[in-house]
Design an enzyme around this catalytic site. Structure first.
Site, PDB file in Angstrom:
ATOM      1  CB  SER A 134       3.422   6.834   3.122  1.00 42.03           C
ATOM      2  OG  SER A 134       3.260   8.241   3.005  1.00 42.03           O
ATOM      3  CE1 TYR A 147       0.028   6.130  -1.564  1.00 39.27           C
ATOM      4  CE2 TYR A 147       0.544   7.478   0.350  1.00 39.27           C
ATOM      5  CZ  TYR A 147       0.947   6.617  -0.660  1.00 39.27           C
ATOM      6  OH  TYR A 147       2.262   6.261  -0.753  1.00 39.27           O
TER       7      TYR A 147
END
Length: 276
Positions: A134, A147
């Protein structure tokens, strides 16, 4: 040419589903794993191999690897580690068990599955392991600490594995999307409600003014948001190119933040992150 096989996790929706469909259309034998049996049935109806795989459960990971190797006579050409979820909330409000749960899926289960297929790739003398990271594996932003920490860890583990696999024929590749159309926001709500006691947080007003709105109210597409097939296009190159890149940036924010991380001092990078 012999049909190549790819094992993909998290194929219920979003990036994983589009990748499974895209590679299936290109002639790959796709083993598209999902947590829910209904999604498994849907992938099978589309002509893919599929079985339930809960990446957070070590027994399910071991059984999934066993099934995948049995289906392919012990030869998996590529593994795409995509399954992941988010637990939004301020870092100071994250209980230990929330971090433990997200790491079980986003890192530990991914690691276990990777280790389970490496021996088969070693025996074949070739293979590609693609980890879907990501932009939040490059920089951190507020409310995303859980996250972010898993994706930073995945980046580091992937970098070392790539170095250690030199000379084996196994390529280790990172794909770093940014804002991609998916259900990650909706899917994160149950985890937020389970773990974050926001009403009793010192940041309760900030939750009301910021995170709750972003979490529960659809804001429409992000200004730089791309559809999931933007990731699939990078994945195809990663799997089919004779000389794949070690990293693939997908969206404008990822390119920008990747460059910013390399050239800006931490104070300036913090300022940029606060604008997100």
């Amino acid at each position: 040419m012999t049909q190549k096989t790819v094992l993909i996790t998290g194929c219920s929706s979003g990036i994983g589903l589009d990748a499974a469909r895209g590679l299936h259309a290109r002639g790959w034998r796709v083993i598209a794993t999902c947590r829910a049996t209904a999604d498994v049935a849907a992938r099978r109806a589309e002509g893919m191999d599929s079985f339930p795989l809960d990446i957070s459960d070590p027994a399910s990971v071991a059984e999934g690897a066993r099934q995948a190797l049995a289906l392919t006579d012990g030869k998996i050409d590529a593994l795409v580690n995509n399954a992941a979820f988010a637990v939004p909330g301020a870092v100071e409000d994250l209980p230990r068990d929330a971090l433990r749960e997200i790491f079980e899926t986003n890192l530990f289960g991914t690691h276990d599955l990777t280790r389970a297929v490496i021996p088969a790739m070693r025996a074949a003398g070739t293979g590609r392991i693609v980890n879907i990271s990501s932009v939040l594996g490059l920089v951190g932003i507020r409310w995303r600490g859980a996250y972010v920490s898993t994706k930073f860890a995945l980046e580091g583990l992937s970098d070392v594995l790539r170095l250690e696999m030199e000379g084996t024929g196994i390529r280790v590749i990172l794909i770093e999307p940014g804002p991609i159309t998916s259900k990650i926001r909706q899917n994160s709500i149950p985890h937020f409600e389970r773990w974050i006691d926001w009403q009793n947080s010192a940041r309760a007003d900030q939750y009301r003014d910021s995170l709750l709105r972003r979490l529960y109210e659809s804001q429409g597409p992000d200004r730089f948001e791309l559809p999931a097939d933007a990731v699939t296009r990078r994945l195809i190159h990663a799997l089919e190119s004779r000389n794949p890149s070690r990293r693939y940036f997908v969206t404008t924010p990822t390119w920008f933040m990747g460059a910013a991380r390399r050239i800006l001092p931490t104070r300036a990078l913090d300022w940029l992150a606060r604008q997100a």
